[in-house]
Design an enzyme around this catalytic site. Structure first.
Site, PDB file in Angstrom:
ATOM      1  N   CYS A 183      -3.273  -4.085  -6.526  1.00  0.00           N
ATOM      2  CA  CYS A 183      -2.818  -5.584  -6.460  1.00  0.00           C
ATOM      3  C   CYS A 183      -4.348  -6.294  -6.865  1.00  0.00           C
ATOM      4  O   CYS A 183      -5.080  -5.609  -7.170  1.00  0.00           O
ATOM      5  CB  CYS A 183      -2.662  -6.013  -4.816  1.00  0.00           C
ATOM      6  SG  CYS A 183      -1.155  -5.179  -4.380  1.00  0.00           S
ATOM      7  N   GLY A 186      -0.572  -6.813 -10.783  1.00  0.00           N
ATOM      8  CA  GLY A 186       0.693  -6.444 -10.093  1.00  0.00           C
ATOM      9  C   GLY A 186       1.536  -7.678 -10.624  1.00  0.00           C
ATOM     10  O   GLY A 186       1.246  -8.803 -10.764  1.00  0.00           O
ATOM     11  N   ASN A 244      -6.262  -5.604  -1.183  1.00  0.00           N
ATOM     12  CA  ASN A 244      -5.742  -4.558  -2.318  1.00  0.00           C
ATOM     13  C   ASN A 244      -6.103  -3.241  -1.847  1.00  0.00           C
ATOM     14  O   ASN A 244      -7.688  -3.130  -1.467  1.00  0.00           O
ATOM     15  CB  ASN A 244      -6.591  -5.006  -3.365  1.00  0.00           C
ATOM     16  CG  ASN A 244      -6.722  -4.139  -4.674  1.00  0.00           C
ATOM     17  OD1 ASN A 244      -7.490  -3.939  -5.532  1.00  0.00           O
ATOM     18  ND2 ASN A 244      -5.585  -3.389  -4.679  1.00  0.00           N
ATOM     19  N   GLY A 245      -5.306  -2.258  -1.921  1.00  0.00           N
ATOM     20  CA  GLY A 245      -5.438  -0.982  -1.413  1.00  0.00           C
ATOM     21  C   GLY A 245      -4.469  -0.111  -0.857  1.00  0.00           C
ATOM     22  O   GLY A 245      -3.296  -0.817  -1.116  1.00  0.00           O
ATOM     23  N   TYR A 248      -7.955   2.595 -16.735  1.00  0.00           N
ATOM     24  CA  TYR A 248      -6.557   1.849 -16.870  1.00  0.00           C
ATOM     25  C   TYR A 248      -6.327   0.553 -16.354  1.00  0.00           C
ATOM     26  O   TYR A 248      -6.123  -0.310 -17.025  1.00  0.00           O
ATOM     27  CB  TYR A 248      -5.482   2.789 -16.408  1.00  0.00           C
ATOM     28  CG  TYR A 248      -4.264   2.076 -16.642  1.00  0.00           C
ATOM     29  CD1 TYR A 248      -3.590   2.111 -18.051  1.00  0.00           C
ATOM     30  CD2 TYR A 248      -3.474   1.719 -15.655  1.00  0.00           C
ATOM     31  CE1 TYR A 248      -2.157   1.630 -18.040  1.00  0.00           C
ATOM     32  CE2 TYR A 248      -2.242   0.954 -15.645  1.00  0.00           C
ATOM     33  CZ  TYR A 248      -1.647   0.856 -16.937  1.00  0.00           C
ATOM     34  OH  TYR A 248      -0.739   0.233 -17.158  1.00  0.00           O
TER      35      TYR A 248
HETATM   36  P1  AMP Z   1       3.606   8.143 -17.961  1.00  0.00           P
HETATM   37  O1  AMP Z   1       4.714   7.577 -19.063  1.00  0.00           O
HETATM   38  O2  AMP Z   1       4.537   8.366 -16.696  1.00  0.00           O
HETATM   39  O3  AMP Z   1       3.222   9.500 -18.621  1.00  0.00           O
HETATM   40  O4  AMP Z   1       2.581   7.082 -17.864  1.00  0.00           O
HETATM   41  C1  AMP Z   1       1.721   7.156 -18.675  1.00  0.00           C
HETATM   42  C2  AMP Z   1       1.399   5.717 -19.147  1.00  0.00           C
HETATM   43  O5  AMP Z   1       1.658   4.705 -18.031  1.00  0.00           O
HETATM   44  C3  AMP Z   1       0.214   5.501 -19.933  1.00  0.00           C
HETATM   45  O6  AMP Z   1       0.458   4.928 -21.337  1.00  0.00           O
HETATM   46  C4  AMP Z   1      -0.645   4.528 -19.102  1.00  0.00           C
HETATM   47  O7  AMP Z   1      -1.008   3.321 -20.020  1.00  0.00           O
HETATM   48  C5  AMP Z   1       0.169   4.144 -17.954  1.00  0.00           C
HETATM   49  N1  AMP Z   1      -0.184   4.523 -16.687  1.00  0.00           N
HETATM   50  C6  AMP Z   1      -0.950   5.607 -16.324  1.00  0.00           C
HETATM   51  N2  AMP Z   1      -1.375   5.579 -15.142  1.00  0.00           N
HETATM   52  C7  AMP Z   1      -0.847   4.463 -14.566  1.00  0.00           C
HETATM   53  C8  AMP Z   1      -0.982   4.081 -13.309  1.00  0.00           C
HETATM   54  N3  AMP Z   1      -1.343   4.754 -12.184  1.00  0.00           N
HETATM   55  N4  AMP Z   1      -0.727   2.712 -12.898  1.00  0.00           N
HETATM   56  C9  AMP Z   1      -0.026   2.316 -14.024  1.00  0.00           C
HETATM   57  N5  AMP Z   1      -0.048   2.635 -15.433  1.00  0.00           N
HETATM   58  C10 AMP Z   1      -0.393   3.669 -15.598  1.00  0.00           C
END
Ligand code: AMP
Length: 478
Positions: free
Chosen positions: A2, A28, A100-101, A255
Site C-alpha cells: 500500500c 495500490g 503499509n505492510g 519493482y
Molecule cells: P508474472 O506475470 O506473474 O510472472 O509477474 C511478473 C510481472 O508482474 C512482471 O512484469 C512485473 O513487472 C510484475 N510484478 C512482479 N512481481 C510483482 C509483485 N510482487 N507485485 C506486483 N507486480 C509484480
C-alpha cells in the site's frame, strides 16, 4: 502493498493528501481514502483509483491541521470498501491510523484482543488489528496526564505484540501525530518538512516522490523500530524502540517503488541500473547471442539499459505500452491479469523482426507476463527470444505485504532449472540475476530477500506460513 501519507501542521491539508496519493497510486489501486482532524474526524474512502474516489470532493469540508491518506493494494483481506483505510476509533482516545505492510500473527492477535480486551475485530484488515492493539495498550496509561514516554511505551508494546511488517501513521486526537515502523524496518517510511506562512509542516510518506511533488524537503528515513511523535506545538520527539537487524524489502528497489524515489540514500533508478549491470556476467556466461536488448516497459527500462551498456549490445524500446492500463499484477484475479497484459503491450515490428531479442523484465512470478510477451515477440517475427529477469528466481511467499504468497503459482518454485522454466514460458533461454550478486549490492544496507532465499527476518513457523497461504488461496484476489 500500500501507499501511505500523513501531514501535520497545515491549515488545509486535504488537497495535499489527495494530490500526494495520486503520485503513489502505483502502490495500490483497490481503494483510496483520507481522514482529517478538525474537532472531529472527517473521513472519505472508497474503492478504486484516487481520481475516482475523490471525483466530487470538496476540500473545504475536510479542512484540518493533520490528516492521513492511503492507497490500498489488498494482499490479505478483501478488496471491499469495509477494508479500505484509514480507520478511526473514539475510545480510549480519538485515534486514526493507516499502515503499509502485513501482520503475520493476525489470528493470535485477534484472539488476544477478544479474550483480554473484549474487542471484536469485524474486518480482515490488519490495520484494525494494529490500531486496536495500540488502543488496548494506551488504555493502561494515565490518559489525563499522558506523556511522550507513555506513547513510546505503547509503541514498544505494539512492536512486541504485532509480528510482521508495518509502517504506520497515527493521529492521536488533541495530542499529536505519531509514526512508527516494525523492528526490522521492512517497509519504507520517509519524513519531510516544509516552511509555510503558518509555520513548519511535517509530512510522512511511503515514497520521497510525494515530497518532490508537494514541495517538502526530504529529512530522513525512519529507522527500524523507530517512533516519531510530533506534538501539538510541533515539537518533534523520536526514539528507537524495539530494533532488530534491519531488513529493508529489496523488492521496493526492484519493482514496487517509483524510479525517482529515494530510500536509505539510494535512488531507485540507480539501483536498477546497478542490478542491470550486475546481470552482465551471468548474461555473458549463458550460451546466447542476442542482436538487441529490449525491456518490458516501464519498470524494466533501467535494468535493460544498464545491462546493454555493460555487455555492448544495443538497447532498443521494442514494446509499445498503452499507458492507460494499470499494472498487470495489481489487479485481483488471474483472468483479469491476463487480459490486462494483452491490452497493455504491443511489439514494435521493425525492431523485433528477424532479430534475436533479449527481453528484460524486473521479475518472473507466475510467468503470465513473460509467456505472453515471448509469444507476441515470436508472432512479430523475432528469430529468438531470451528472457532475462533482473531479480533472482522468486520461490517463496512474501508474508510482508507483496501479493505473491502462493508457492504453487510461482514458476521458479515449481520447476527446478532454467531450461525447464524456459520451456514453460516458451523462451529460447532464461537468465536470472544470481541471489549472491544481488546480495553483493546490499552489503551496507541489510535487505529482506525472503522471496528469493526463504530467509524470513521475523522468523516464521510452518503452520503460520501454511495458514497465510491457505487464506490467500481462499481470498478474493486469487
Ligand atoms: P508474472 O506475470 O506473474 O510472472 O509477474 C511478473 C510481472 O508482474 C512482471 O512484469 C512485473 O513487472 C510484475 N510484478 C512482479 N512481481 C510483482 C509483485 N510482487 N507485485 C506486483 N507486480 C509484480
Amino acid at each position: 502493498m500500500c501507499g501511505i501519507i500523513g501531514i501535520t501542521g497545515h491549515e488545509d491539508i486535504s488537497a495535499e493528501l489527495i494530490n500526494g496519493l495520486t503520485v503513489i497510486q502505483h502502490r495500490g489501486q483497490d481503494a483510496a481514502g483520507i481522514v482529517t482532524l478538525n474537532g472531529r474526524f472527517r473521513m472519505k474512502k472508497g474503492q478504486g483509483h484516487v481520481s475516482r474516489v475523490f471525483r466530487n470532493f470538496d476540500p473545504e469540508a475536510f479542512q484540518g491541521k493533520c490528516g492521513l491518506g492511503h492507497v490500498r493494494y489488498a494482499t490479505m483481506g478483501s478488496t471491499l470498501e469495509v477494508d479500505a483505510q484509514p480507520i478511526a476509533v473514539n475510545y480510549p482516545y480519538g485515534l486514526a491510523m493507516v499502515h503499509n505492510g502485513n501482520v503475520i500473527n493476525f489470528q493470535e492477535l485477534r484472539r488476544r484482543l477478544y479474550e483480554d480486551n473484549m474487542r471484536l475485530l469485524d474486518t480482515s484488515n490488519d490495520v484494525a488489528l494494529i490500531l486496536y492493539t495500540f488502543a488496548a495498550q494506551l488504555e493502561k496509561k494515565d490518559l489525563k496526564h499522558l506523556k511522550v514516554d507513555d506513547l513510546f511505551d505503547v509503541v514498544s508494546e505494539v512492536q512486541d505484540l504485532v509480528k510482521g511488517a508495518y509502517s504506520a501513521l497515527t493521529i492521536i486526537a488533541n495530542k499529536g501525530f505519531l509514526a512508527f515502523t516494525d523492528p526490522y524496518g521492512i517497509r519504507p517510511l520517509v519524513m519531510g518538512r516544509k516552511l509555510t506562512d503558518q509555520g513548519v509542516v511535517y509530512a510522512f510518506a511511503s515514497e520521497t516522490t510525494v515530497f518532490d511533488f508537494l514541495g517538502y524537503e526530504m529529512m530522513r528515513d525512519l529507522q527500524p523500530g523507530e517512533a516519531v511523535f510530533i506534538d501539538n506545538e510541533m515539537n518533534v520527539h523520536s526514539k528507537i524502540l524495539k530494533q532488530k537487524k534491519q531488513a529493508f524489502c529489496v523488492f521496493e528497489y526492484i519493482y514496487f517503488a517509483r524510479e525517482d524515489s529515494v530510500f536509505h540514500e539510494r535512488l531507485v533508478a540507480s539501483e536498477r541500473v546497478k542490478m542491470g549491470k550486475k546481470l552482465a556476467k551471468t548474461f555473458q556466461e549463458a550460451d546466447i547471442d542476442p542482436d538487441i536488448i529490449i525491456d518490458v516497459p516501464n519498470s524494466a527500462y533501467f535494468f535493460a539499459s544498464g545491462l546493454a551498456e555493460e555487455v555492448h549490445v544495443p538497447y532498443r524500446r521494442g514494446l509499445a505500452k498503452n499507458r492507460f492500463v494499470g499494472r498487470s499484477f495489481i489487479t485481483p484475479t488471474q483472468k483479469e491479469r491476463e487480459n490486462v497484459v494483452k491490452q497493455k503491450l504491443n511489439p514494435i515490428k521493425d525492431i523485433i523482426k528477424d532479430r534475436k531479442v533479449a527481453v528484460v523484465d524486473d521479475s518472473i512470478v507466475r510467468g503470465t507476463t513473460s509467456r505472453h510477451i515471448i509469444h507476441l515477440l515470436r508472432e512479430y517475427g523475432a528469430a529468438k527470444v531470451f528472457f532475462v529477469s533482473a531479480s533472482p528466481p522468486i520461490k517463496f511467499p512474501c508474508i510482508y505485504g507483496i501479493d505473491m504468497s502462493v508457492r504453487k503459482e510461482m514458476v521458479a518454485s515449481h520447476y527446478n532449472d532454467n531450461e525447464e522454466i524456459a520451456r514453460v514460458i516458451g523462451a529460447d533461454a532464461v537468465i536470472y540475476q544470481k541471489l549472491e550478486d544481488l546480495q553483493e549490492l546490499y552489503q551496507d544496507l541489510p535487505i529482506c530477500d525472503a522471496c528469493f532465499s526463504g530467509n524470513y527476518p521475523t522468523g516464521i513457523t510452518k503452520e503460520i506460513l501454511d495458514h497465510i497461504e491457505q487464506e490467500k488461496i481462499g481470498s478474493d484476489r486469487n
